[in-house]
Design a protein around this motif. Structure first.
Motif, PDB file in Angstrom:
ATOM      1  N   UNK A 417      39.209  34.482  64.927  1.00 23.43           N
ATOM      2  CA  UNK A 417      40.476  34.421  65.007  1.00 23.43           C
ATOM      3  C   UNK A 417      41.696  33.207  64.611  1.00 23.43           C
ATOM      4  N   UNK A 418      40.278  31.866  64.282  1.00 26.78           N
ATOM      5  CA  UNK A 418      40.483  31.241  63.212  1.00 26.78           C
ATOM      6  C   UNK A 418      40.841  31.077  61.710  1.00 26.78           C
ATOM      7  N   UNK A 419      40.488  32.343  61.125  1.00 27.63           N
ATOM      8  CA  UNK A 419      40.026  32.381  60.272  1.00 27.63           C
ATOM      9  C   UNK A 419      41.751  32.756  59.177  1.00 27.63           C
ATOM     10  N   UNK A 420      42.018  31.351  58.545  1.00 23.31           N
ATOM     11  CA  UNK A 420      43.021  31.344  58.129  1.00 23.31           C
ATOM     12  C   UNK A 420      43.973  32.793  57.383  1.00 23.31           C
ATOM     13  N   UNK A 421      45.315  32.092  56.990  1.00 22.42           N
ATOM     14  CA  UNK A 421      45.119  33.515  55.821  1.00 22.42           C
ATOM     15  C   UNK A 421      44.720  33.190  54.525  1.00 22.42           C
ATOM     16  N   UNK A 422      44.742  31.764  53.588  1.00 24.06           N
ATOM     17  CA  UNK A 422      43.972  31.804  52.660  1.00 24.06           C
ATOM     18  C   UNK A 422      42.676  31.700  52.217  1.00 24.06           C
ATOM     19  N   UNK A 423      41.824  31.960  53.713  1.00 26.70           N
ATOM     20  CA  UNK A 423      40.368  33.037  53.438  1.00 26.70           C
ATOM     21  C   UNK A 423      40.076  33.752  53.353  1.00 26.70           C
ATOM     22  N   UNK A 424      41.679  34.557  54.106  1.00 27.58           N
ATOM     23  CA  UNK A 424      41.615  35.960  53.493  1.00 27.58           C
ATOM     24  C   UNK A 424      41.241  36.381  52.244  1.00 27.58           C
ATOM     25  N   UNK A 425      42.846  36.097  52.203  1.00 25.54           N
ATOM     26  CA  UNK A 425      43.131  36.336  50.265  1.00 25.54           C
ATOM     27  C   UNK A 425      42.238  35.907  49.099  1.00 25.54           C
ATOM     28  N   UNK A 426      41.116  34.579  49.210  1.00 24.36           N
ATOM     29  CA  UNK A 426      39.861  34.506  48.949  1.00 24.36           C
ATOM     30  C   UNK A 426      38.780  34.973  49.117  1.00 24.36           C
ATOM     31  N   UNK A 427      38.189  35.749  50.361  1.00 27.25           N
ATOM     32  CA  UNK A 427      37.278  36.225  50.574  1.00 27.25           C
ATOM     33  C   UNK A 427      37.542  37.873  50.480  1.00 27.25           C
ATOM     34  N   UNK A 428      38.737  38.734  50.268  1.00 26.50           N
ATOM     35  CA  UNK A 428      38.688  39.955  50.972  1.00 26.50           C
ATOM     36  C   UNK A 428      39.475  40.162  49.981  1.00 26.50           C
ATOM     37  N   UNK A 429      41.415  39.935  50.098  1.00 23.78           N
ATOM     38  CA  UNK A 429      42.003  41.113  49.304  1.00 23.78           C
ATOM     39  C   UNK A 429      41.846  40.604  48.110  1.00 23.78           C
ATOM     40  N   UNK A 430      41.961  39.533  47.868  1.00 20.65           N
ATOM     41  CA  UNK A 430      42.519  39.244  45.956  1.00 20.65           C
ATOM     42  C   UNK A 430      41.319  40.301  45.646  1.00 20.65           C
ATOM     43  N   UNK A 431      39.622  39.764  46.190  1.00 21.30           N
ATOM     44  CA  UNK A 431      38.631  40.579  45.671  1.00 21.30           C
ATOM     45  C   UNK A 431      38.547  41.743  45.406  1.00 21.30           C
ATOM     46  N   UNK A 432      39.179  42.729  46.791  1.00 18.66           N
ATOM     47  CA  UNK A 432      38.961  44.210  46.988  1.00 18.66           C
ATOM     48  C   UNK A 432      40.450  44.264  46.106  1.00 18.66           C
ATOM     49  N   UNK A 433      41.108  43.564  45.754  1.00 21.32           N
ATOM     50  CA  UNK A 433      41.906  44.680  45.205  1.00 21.32           C
ATOM     51  C   UNK A 433      41.679  44.725  43.400  1.00 21.32           C
ATOM     52  N   UNK A 434      40.888  43.926  43.071  1.00 22.35           N
ATOM     53  CA  UNK A 434      40.282  43.724  41.792  1.00 22.35           C
ATOM     54  C   UNK A 434      39.322  44.440  41.467  1.00 22.35           C
ATOM     55  N   UNK A 435      37.854  45.107  43.095  1.00 25.42           N
ATOM     56  CA  UNK A 435      37.068  45.625  42.708  1.00 25.42           C
ATOM     57  C   UNK A 435      37.411  47.208  42.242  1.00 25.42           C
ATOM     58  N   UNK A 436      38.216  47.047  43.569  1.00 22.62           N
ATOM     59  CA  UNK A 436      39.023  49.066  43.421  1.00 22.62           C
ATOM     60  C   UNK A 436      39.429  49.045  42.092  1.00 22.62           C
ATOM     61  N   UNK A 437      40.456  47.810  41.679  1.00 19.22           N
ATOM     62  CA  UNK A 437      40.625  48.539  40.531  1.00 19.22           C
ATOM     63  C   UNK A 437      39.394  48.524  39.182  1.00 19.22           C
ATOM     64  N   UNK A 438      39.052  47.824  39.113  1.00 13.39           N
ATOM     65  CA  UNK A 438      37.788  47.988  38.576  1.00 13.39           C
ATOM     66  C   UNK A 438      36.851  49.773  38.595  1.00 13.39           C
ATOM     67  N   UNK A 439      36.520  49.627  39.704  1.00 12.06           N
ATOM     68  CA  UNK A 439      36.111  50.678  39.996  1.00 12.06           C
ATOM     69  C   UNK A 439      37.295  52.225  39.433  1.00 12.06           C
ATOM     70  N   UNK A 440      38.463  52.674  40.225  1.00 15.21           N
ATOM     71  CA  UNK A 440      39.377  53.455  39.108  1.00 15.21           C
ATOM     72  C   UNK A 440      39.538  53.615  38.281  1.00 15.21           C
ATOM     73  N   UNK A 441      39.788  52.024  37.188  1.00 19.39           N
ATOM     74  CA  UNK A 441      40.068  52.203  35.857  1.00 19.39           C
ATOM     75  C   UNK A 441      39.236  51.509  35.032  1.00 19.39           C
ATOM     76  N   UNK A 442      38.570  52.068  35.557  1.00 17.12           N
ATOM     77  CA  UNK A 442      36.629  51.251  34.538  1.00 17.12           C
ATOM     78  C   UNK A 442      37.161  50.058  33.333  1.00 17.12           C
ATOM     79  N   UNK A 443      37.813  50.970  32.422  1.00 18.06           N
ATOM     80  CA  UNK A 443      37.731  50.748  30.797  1.00 18.06           C
ATOM     81  C   UNK A 443      39.457  49.600  30.908  1.00 18.06           C
TER      82      UNK A 443
END
Length: 458
Positions: A417-443
């Motif tokens: 419950x104490x995970x900060x939004x800045x930690x969620x951005x770093x460990x999760x959403x920003x990384x996830x957005x980049x990773x799924x983009x590399x799979x969906x549009x590999x070029x």
């Protein structure tokens, strides 16, 4: 120019942290009622987004490390390849700079590096030459490449006007910076290694030089001759010194730092940005989804507020003051998720948001038109829009509000419950957005919706 009290209050609100979340929530409420103008939203997929983010966090961090995920700041990009480049730089200053001056220098670096972090495009890379710790040259792209380029330019003294103090950023150094120097520093070749928005970045840095000159209350220091972004450290530290300490820490309001960034850098924005009576609001835009056709012509009730660059800079400046000057930040939860293409792209790629057919068709027409321009690779067709397009504004507003909800679900699924939004951005959403983009549009590894960068929208 004298503003009326009501106008001054409106400007103050639209340049505040609370306005970001409050206006984004108005847009999200329209999505809940299926009343967005440009996107269809499948609210049932929110949990899928959170599950995907959690899966990457669990993959990339050991269970005991998740609670210690570092915050999402510009400093993370300097660590690409597992190298503590900033730590090495700080070590090189030992004996020549005390803690306060060390943090001033880091803030100098952070400010220019954040300002240079607009989308680089799919073709540009920055090559790091071999050294004692890296035996072969390596090339980096996007945010990490821009970070390392800015670090190299900082170390070379390209932003300093004082040959005896190269590791600083000062007003005269910025105002005298040439386009050719910036081009050389970024290793730009118009044919082989083009960088989107090069001239926009150059103009932004020159405007930064002028901006800090006209705000001596933040950036001048009686003991230091140079007018520097890093002198804000003294201004902020004074607040902490003047207030009661908490657990032996200096307590500084997050709003105080954000105000320095918003007010002190107000002059950097191009004239095209939204303004009220000549006062630029920065990253603030009209949003059709919440526009009332019966409202007064001068109403600002339909403006959505992002201040993405300013928040990114605030997150990043907070870190060295916290770790090196014993500062505790009060009200840090006012900061929001960042409305940029990785976070927003995640929501589109996972089907939470889908462009309405008419807008998708218009975006594809924009792409085809842009692809005809010299140097534009015609690969991986995606809807494309200008930064000011109402599609982009609605997408960004939804990104801010949805990230709050994703963070709630991520905390639940991780039981942290104490995970900060800045930690969620770093460990999760920003990384996830980049990773799924590399799979969906590999070029290109680019986002599902492209923004035509001019070097000033981040």
């Amino acid at each position: 120019m004298t503003l009326s009290p009501s106008t001054a209050d409106t400007i103050s609100y639209l340049r505040s942290l609370p306005a970001i979340r409050e206006r984004a929530e108005l847009v999200y409420s329209k999505a809940q009622d299926n009343q967005l103008k440009y996107f269809d939203v499948d609210l049932s997929k929110l949990n899928d987004v959170a599950k995907f983010v959690v899966s990457l966090i669990k993959r990339d961090y050991d269970a005991q490390e998740i609670a210690k995920i570092p915050p999402h700041t510009r400093l993370r990009h300097f660590e690409v390849g597992g190298k503590d480049r900033v730590g090495q730089l700080v070590e090189s200053w030992k004996g020549r700079a005390d803690n306060m001056e060390t943090v001033r220098r880091l803030v100098d670096l952070i400010v220019v590096s954040v300002l240079l972090d607009a989308g680089a495009g799919d073709r540009w890379t920055f090559e790091v030459k071999p050294d004692n710790t890296q035996k072969v040259a390596r090339s980096y792209s996007r945010s990490e490449g821009l970070a390392l380029a800015s670090l190299a330019m900082f170390k070379e003294g390209r932003f300093s006007s004082d040959i005896n103090r190269p590791h600083q950023v000062d007003a005269n150094g910025l105002c005298n910076l040439t386009l050719e120097s910036l081009k050389e520093g970024f290793q730009v070749d118009d044919q082989k290694n083009p960088l989107l928005g090069l001239e926009g970045r150059w103009e932004l840095l020159r405007r930064l030089g002028n901006s800090i000159k006209v705000h001596p209350e933040y950036f001048s220091n009686t003991e230091i001759a140079s007018v520097r972004p890093g002198n804000m450290v003294d201004f902020l530290f004074k607040e902490g010194s003047d207030r009661p300490r908490r657990n032996d820490k200096y307590v500084v309001r997050t709003e105080s730092l954000f105000k320095v960034v918003i007010d002190g850098f107000a002059e950097i924005w191009p004239p095209s940005r939204t303004a009220i009576e000549g006062v630029s609001l920065g990253d603030v835009w009209p949003c059709d989804a919440i526009h009332d056709p019966n409202a007064a012509p001068d109403s600002t009730d339909h403006y959505v507020v992002f201040h993405k660059l300013s928040q990114w800079m605030t997150y990043s400046i907070m870190e060295p003051l916290e770790t090196m000057l014993n500062v505790e930040w009060e009200h840090s939860s006012l900061l929001t998720g960042l409305p940029e293409y990785r976070n927003g792209g995640l929501l589109v790629d996972l089907g939470f948001m889908t462009l309405k057919p008419k807008e998708d068709e218009r975006g594809l027409a924009n792409y085809k038109h842009n692809a005809l321009k010299p140097g534009q690779p015609a690969v991986e067709v995606v809807p494309t829009f200008e930064p000011s397009d109402p599609v982009i504004i609605e997408w960004r507003a939804m990104t801010v509000a949805t990230l709050d909800r994703v963070a709630v679900e991520v905390r639940k699924q991780l039981n942290l419950p104490n995970l900060t939004l800045a930690q969620v951005l770093q460990g999760g959403t920003w990384n996830a957005g980049r990773e799924i983009a590399s799979v969906s549009r590999p070029n290109t590894k680019g986002p599902p919706i492209a923004i035509l960068s001019d070097g000033t929208l981040f």
